[in-house]
Design a protein around this motif. Structure first.
Motif, PDB file in Angstrom:
ATOM      1  N   LYS A  41       0.829  -1.206   0.000  1.00  0.00           N
ATOM      2  CA  LYS A  41       0.000   0.000   0.000  1.00  0.00           C
ATOM      3  C   LYS A  41       0.864   1.257   0.000  1.00  0.00           C
ATOM      4  CE  LYS A  41      -4.253  -1.702   2.082  1.00  0.00           C
ATOM      5  NZ  LYS A  41      -5.187  -1.575   3.216  1.00  0.00           N
ATOM      6  N   ARG A  42       1.958   1.251   0.760  1.00  0.00           N
ATOM      7  CA  ARG A  42       2.862   2.401   0.759  1.00  0.00           C
ATOM      8  C   ARG A  42       3.486   2.597  -0.616  1.00  0.00           C
ATOM      9  NH1 ARG A  42       4.398   0.193   5.675  1.00  0.00           N
ATOM     10  NH2 ARG A  42       6.292  -0.659   4.768  1.00  0.00           N
ATOM     11  N   LEU A  43       3.898   1.504  -1.243  1.00  0.00           N
ATOM     12  CA  LEU A  43       4.481   1.598  -2.582  1.00  0.00           C
ATOM     13  C   LEU A  43       3.466   2.141  -3.587  1.00  0.00           C
ATOM     14  CD1 LEU A  43       6.516  -1.727  -2.736  1.00  0.00           C
ATOM     15  CD2 LEU A  43       7.439   0.599  -2.660  1.00  0.00           C
ATOM     16  N   GLU A  44       2.241   1.650  -3.517  1.00  0.00           N
ATOM     17  CA  GLU A  44       1.199   2.133  -4.420  1.00  0.00           C
ATOM     18  C   GLU A  44       0.926   3.616  -4.183  1.00  0.00           C
ATOM     19  OE1 GLU A  44      -2.045  -0.515  -3.620  1.00  0.00           O
ATOM     20  OE2 GLU A  44      -1.377  -1.977  -5.113  1.00  0.00           O
ATOM     21  N   ALA A  45       0.897   4.026  -2.921  1.00  0.00           N
ATOM     22  CA  ALA A  45       0.651   5.432  -2.597  1.00  0.00           C
ATOM     23  C   ALA A  45       1.780   6.314  -3.118  1.00  0.00           C
ATOM     24  CB  ALA A  45       0.485   5.608  -1.094  1.00  0.00           C
ATOM     25  N   ALA A  46       3.000   5.832  -3.072  1.00  0.00           N
ATOM     26  CA  ALA A  46       4.142   6.605  -3.557  1.00  0.00           C
ATOM     27  C   ALA A  46       4.142   6.696  -5.083  1.00  0.00           C
ATOM     28  CB  ALA A  46       5.445   5.976  -3.082  1.00  0.00           C
ATOM     29  N   GLU A  47       3.600   5.699  -5.748  1.00  0.00           N
ATOM     30  CA  GLU A  47       3.589   5.694  -7.210  1.00  0.00           C
ATOM     31  C   GLU A  47       2.606   6.715  -7.776  1.00  0.00           C
ATOM     32  OE1 GLU A  47       2.738   1.638  -8.154  1.00  0.00           O
ATOM     33  OE2 GLU A  47       4.811   1.003  -7.852  1.00  0.00           O
ATOM     34  N   LYS A  48       1.529   6.991  -7.040  1.00  0.00           N
ATOM     35  CA  LYS A  48       0.505   7.909  -7.554  1.00  0.00           C
ATOM     36  C   LYS A  48       1.048   9.313  -7.788  1.00  0.00           C
ATOM     37  CE  LYS A  48      -3.378   5.296  -5.750  1.00  0.00           C
ATOM     38  NZ  LYS A  48      -4.458   5.245  -4.774  1.00  0.00           N
ATOM     39  N   PRO A  49       1.700   9.951  -6.808  1.00  0.00           N
ATOM     40  CA  PRO A  49       2.239  11.286  -7.084  1.00  0.00           C
ATOM     41  C   PRO A  49       3.346  11.266  -8.143  1.00  0.00           C
ATOM     42  CG  PRO A  49       2.231  10.865  -4.713  1.00  0.00           C
ATOM     43  CD  PRO A  49       1.827   9.610  -5.401  1.00  0.00           C
ATOM     44  N   ALA A  50       4.123  10.195  -8.160  1.00  0.00           N
ATOM     45  CA  ALA A  50       5.182  10.089  -9.166  1.00  0.00           C
ATOM     46  C   ALA A  50       4.580  10.056 -10.566  1.00  0.00           C
ATOM     47  CB  ALA A  50       6.032   8.846  -8.906  1.00  0.00           C
ATOM     48  N   ALA A  51       3.510   9.318 -10.731  1.00  0.00           N
ATOM     49  CA  ALA A  51       2.852   9.244 -12.038  1.00  0.00           C
ATOM     50  C   ALA A  51       2.258  10.598 -12.407  1.00  0.00           C
ATOM     51  CB  ALA A  51       1.762   8.170 -12.017  1.00  0.00           C
ATOM     52  N   ARG A  52       1.682  11.287 -11.421  1.00  0.00           N
ATOM     53  CA  ARG A  52       1.132  12.618 -11.692  1.00  0.00           C
ATOM     54  C   ARG A  52       2.245  13.570 -12.109  1.00  0.00           C
ATOM     55  NH1 ARG A  52      -2.415  14.702  -6.945  1.00  0.00           N
ATOM     56  NH2 ARG A  52      -2.786  16.326  -8.476  1.00  0.00           N
ATOM     57  N   GLY A  53       3.402  13.450 -11.468  1.00  0.00           N
ATOM     58  CA  GLY A  53       4.530  14.299 -11.825  1.00  0.00           C
ATOM     59  C   GLY A  53       5.010  14.031 -13.227  1.00  0.00           C
ATOM     60  N   GLU A  54       5.030  12.775 -13.617  1.00  0.00           N
ATOM     61  CA  GLU A  54       5.449  12.409 -14.971  1.00  0.00           C
ATOM     62  C   GLU A  54       4.492  12.976 -16.017  1.00  0.00           C
ATOM     63  OE1 GLU A  54       5.855   8.176 -15.099  1.00  0.00           O
ATOM     64  OE2 GLU A  54       7.639   8.188 -13.820  1.00  0.00           O
ATOM     65  N   ARG A  55       3.223  13.106 -15.636  1.00  0.00           N
ATOM     66  CA  ARG A  55       2.234  13.682 -16.558  1.00  0.00           C
ATOM     67  C   ARG A  55       2.295  15.206 -16.563  1.00  0.00           C
ATOM     68  NH1 ARG A  55      -1.136   9.653 -14.081  1.00  0.00           N
ATOM     69  NH2 ARG A  55      -2.111  11.273 -12.818  1.00  0.00           N
ATOM     70  N   GLY A  56       3.122  15.801 -15.693  1.00  0.00           N
ATOM     71  CA  GLY A  56       3.266  17.251 -15.659  1.00  0.00           C
ATOM     72  C   GLY A  56       2.215  17.968 -14.832  1.00  0.00           C
ATOM     73  N   GLU A  57       1.492  17.241 -13.996  1.00  0.00           N
ATOM     74  CA  GLU A  57       0.420  17.846 -13.220  1.00  0.00           C
ATOM     75  C   GLU A  57       0.925  18.837 -12.174  1.00  0.00           C
ATOM     76  OE1 GLU A  57      -2.510  15.148 -11.652  1.00  0.00           O
ATOM     77  OE2 GLU A  57      -2.432  13.902 -13.451  1.00  0.00           O
TER      78      GLU A  57
END
Length: 77
Positions: A41-57
């Motif tokens: 769950k911690r890994l999944e939670a950390a991946e969400k902001p990283a993915a948003r950052g990759e999209r330029g959000e």
């Protein structure tokens, strides 16, 4: 709660019991499962902001922060 019969490696179980400080096999298995689920769950939670950052959000927020920082510095010059 369900009852499940599984075969476990005795050496690995003993090491897990030692590392976790668990007095029983049952507590070791329950603790290991809880720890594993929490880790995923911690890994999944950390991946969400990283993915948003990759999209330029966060680009707009970062630009606004940088502009505000420049304005604060300019006010003291």
């Amino acid at each position: 709660m369900s009852v499940t019969r599984i075969d476990l490696d005795d050496e690995v179980l003993a090491e897990a019991m030692r590392l976790m400080g668990a007095p029983t096999k049952k507590e070791t298995a329950k603790g290991a499962l809880r720890d594993h689920v929490a880790r995923i769950k911690r890994l999944e939670a950390a991946e969400k902001p990283a993915a948003r950052g990759e999209r330029g959000e966060f680009a707009a927020v970062a630009a606004a922060y940088a502009a505000a920082k420049r304005a604060r510095r300019a006010a003291f010059e």
